[in-house]
Structures are given as structure tokens and as C-alpha cells.
Design a protein around this motif. Sequence first.
Motif, PDB file in Angstrom:
ATOM      1  N   GLN A  95       0.862  -1.176   0.000  1.00 50.37           N
ATOM      2  CA  GLN A  95       0.000   0.000   0.000  1.00 50.37           C
ATOM      3  C   GLN A  95       0.904   1.233   0.000  1.00 50.37           C
ATOM      4  N   THR A  96       0.444   2.294  -0.632  1.00 42.71           N
ATOM      5  CA  THR A  96       1.240   3.520  -0.618  1.00 42.71           C
ATOM      6  C   THR A  96       1.203   4.150   0.770  1.00 42.71           C
ATOM      7  N   ASP A  97       2.267   4.871   1.090  1.00 39.42           N
ATOM      8  CA  ASP A  97       2.397   5.586   2.356  1.00 39.42           C
ATOM      9  C   ASP A  97       2.286   7.075   2.065  1.00 39.42           C
ATOM     10  N   ALA A  98       1.168   7.685   2.465  1.00 38.35           N
ATOM     11  CA  ALA A  98       0.906   9.095   2.128  1.00 38.35           C
ATOM     12  C   ALA A  98       1.982  10.030   2.651  1.00 38.35           C
ATOM     13  N   MET A 117      -2.002   2.274 -13.866  1.00 41.33           N
ATOM     14  CA  MET A 117      -1.381   1.156 -14.579  1.00 41.33           C
ATOM     15  C   MET A 117       0.028   0.891 -14.054  1.00 41.33           C
ATOM     16  N   PHE A 118       0.863   1.933 -13.988  1.00 45.79           N
ATOM     17  CA  PHE A 118       2.259   1.743 -13.590  1.00 45.79           C
ATOM     18  C   PHE A 118       2.387   1.368 -12.108  1.00 45.79           C
ATOM     19  N   CYS A 119       1.648   2.049 -11.231  1.00 44.20           N
ATOM     20  CA  CYS A 119       1.771   1.730  -9.805  1.00 44.20           C
ATOM     21  C   CYS A 119       1.118   0.394  -9.481  1.00 44.20           C
ATOM     22  N   PHE A 170      -4.282   1.374  -5.569  1.00 40.01           N
ATOM     23  CA  PHE A 170      -4.692   2.044  -6.809  1.00 40.01           C
ATOM     24  C   PHE A 170      -5.902   1.337  -7.440  1.00 40.01           C
ATOM     25  N   PHE A 171      -6.174   0.101  -7.027  1.00 40.40           N
ATOM     26  CA  PHE A 171      -7.292  -0.646  -7.599  1.00 40.40           C
ATOM     27  C   PHE A 171      -8.570  -0.403  -6.791  1.00 40.40           C
ATOM     28  N   LYS A 172      -8.977   0.838  -6.729  1.00 38.26           N
ATOM     29  CA  LYS A 172     -10.186   1.207  -5.989  1.00 38.26           C
ATOM     30  C   LYS A 172     -11.414   0.870  -6.836  1.00 38.26           C
ATOM     31  N   PRO A 173     -12.395   0.168  -6.264  1.00 41.02           N
ATOM     32  CA  PRO A 173     -13.607  -0.158  -7.027  1.00 41.02           C
ATOM     33  C   PRO A 173     -14.298   1.063  -7.625  1.00 41.02           C
ATOM     34  N   SER A 174     -14.313   2.168  -6.895  1.00 36.33           N
ATOM     35  CA  SER A 174     -14.968   3.378  -7.418  1.00 36.33           C
ATOM     36  C   SER A 174     -14.226   3.926  -8.629  1.00 36.33           C
TER      37      SER A 174
END
Length: 324
Positions: free
Chosen positions: A123-126, A241-243, A251-255
Amino acid sequence: MFLLLIFLFKSDLSKSEAETRNIIIPALEKATFFLANKYRDINLDAVLGFRILQAHLKGALEKWASKRELPSQQAQVKSLVKKLSSLIEKASNSLGQSDPEYFKEFEPILGPHFWMLPRSWNQTDASLAYSTFDSIDCFTEEMSDKCFTYLLGTWKDNSKSCIVTEACRNIMTKFGCSDYSLSHQLFYFMIADMKGCSDHLFLAAQYYKNIFCASMMKINLVIESNGFRFSSRDLFMENIMFCGMSGFSDFFKPSWLETILTWQKPKEGCFGKPSEDFEHSSRVEGQEQLLRRVKRREKVFADGCSSHNTAVAVGVLGGFLYYY
């Protein structure tokens, strides 16, 4: 009771994932229809996008190999992989004839076995995202293209690969870059991964990916808060796509998937300008436009279909399918 709740949760999750796949696969079939109609005319980025899609489809099939409950979806995806193999080969041949020098420089990334997919997820770290971004591009596309060819070994005939020049090291690790400069920095490290480059710079690859994708997530959230303006959609999808390919599952958020699916042209199967916007702009700019800012990034057809929009969209949709 607790075990029953877990079972029901897993059952609902499995059902929602199956429903998600049932939405994505038809969209990819429509996009493949676009490729079948335009393979003679699309640019290099579009071929790359469909090749990345094919890698995701193959990866999904590997994951599903032990799941007997998905025979219809497996059959659809196998059919897509087969169609894409033929169409990508035809499109590559056309590119090789229309622009042989440029095609030769990037031919390796269009190969059927070049792209590897993540086997684990982060997961990304803000807190790692840039507090501010440069207001102008950090480098030109010509500069990044040259750095890519040094890694690919296509900068001249029979040349070595995985070369890291001082100039490339400086621009590809510069902090504060935004938009396409930032995504191309990540792409540079992705290519190095695929090539297995051993320069000591790439020992810190995950460190840079963590920073780049945290910053790209920050950009995407701003794009979302601004209502997904058309001018930002291409970058928004490229970042996913890249991340996503770099293993960042948030990045794969359903919304976001639901939103991206609404951008597909139902008749043509492509992605590009909404019809009403394109009808206005085409009268002003001509029926087919090539955006001068970028040599290969964009080509818009007379029907409003965009090569680059479609490329990143299918790469993103393939990523969602692989993740789910």
C-alpha cells in the motif's frame, strides 16, 4: 456463529469479485474490437498497452487455473489472449514499416514475455508523497526515451543494455517531479526490473517506487476531487497502470474502476474524448490530430478514439482483472 460470519463474508467477497470480472471482461472485448479495426494506424504506446493487457490476462489465467467455478470467464479470457496475440503481431509489423527506427528502439518492451506482474502487494504511504511538485516538466520525452534505450540496449546496434548515464541517473531520481515526468521515472525503474539490471542505483528501486507511487496517488486523489476532468484522465489511468504493476494495490479502488468504465466509447470500444467535446474540437482542430507536446504519446482518430487513452485504459482494466 463467528465461523459462519467468516464464511458469509468470504462468500460475499467471492461473489463481488466474480461480478467485477463480469464487468471488466466485456469492456476488454470491446477494446479488442477497437484494436482489430485500428491496428494498422495506432502508435507504439497503444501496442504497448495491449501487450501489458495480454500479460495481465495470462497472469489472471494462471491464478484461476485451480478454480473450477470460473469456466466461462476462463474461456472468455483465453479467447482474448489468442485474439490479442494475432492483433499485436500485426500492429507491430505495421509499426516496424511506418517508423522502423523508432520501433527498433522500443521493440523489446513489446515482446510477449517482457512484462512480469507483482506476486505480492503493498500500500502507498501518504507521508512519502511530495509536499509540493515542480510546476514544469522535469525533462523532455526525448530525454526519457534516450534513458530507456540505454537500459534496453537499443541506443545503437549491438549495444550493451542496463547502461546508467550520469544524466539519466540525475533526471530519473530527481524529487518533486509531477505528471508524466513522474510516471516516466517510475517506468524507468520498471524497465530496469524487467531487464534485471544490476547497477547499484537499482538496489534502491523499491525506495524510489515507494516515493513515486505515494506522490502519484496524491495526484490521482486531486484529479478525483476535481471531478476527473478530461485533460487529467490519461495521466490518472497511467498512474494506476504503472503503480498497479509495481505492486501497489490501493490504486485498484472499485470506485475508480466504475468511473473508468464510463469513459469507454460503447460503439468503438476505445477511450478518448466524449463525443460532444470531440465534435466541437474537431471542427476547430481538424479531423485527426497529433498533439505536438509528445512524440508518441497521443494520436486521436476521426471518431475521437485516442491511442494513448485506450492504451492506458486497457492496461488498467487488465490490472484490475489480475488483482481481483
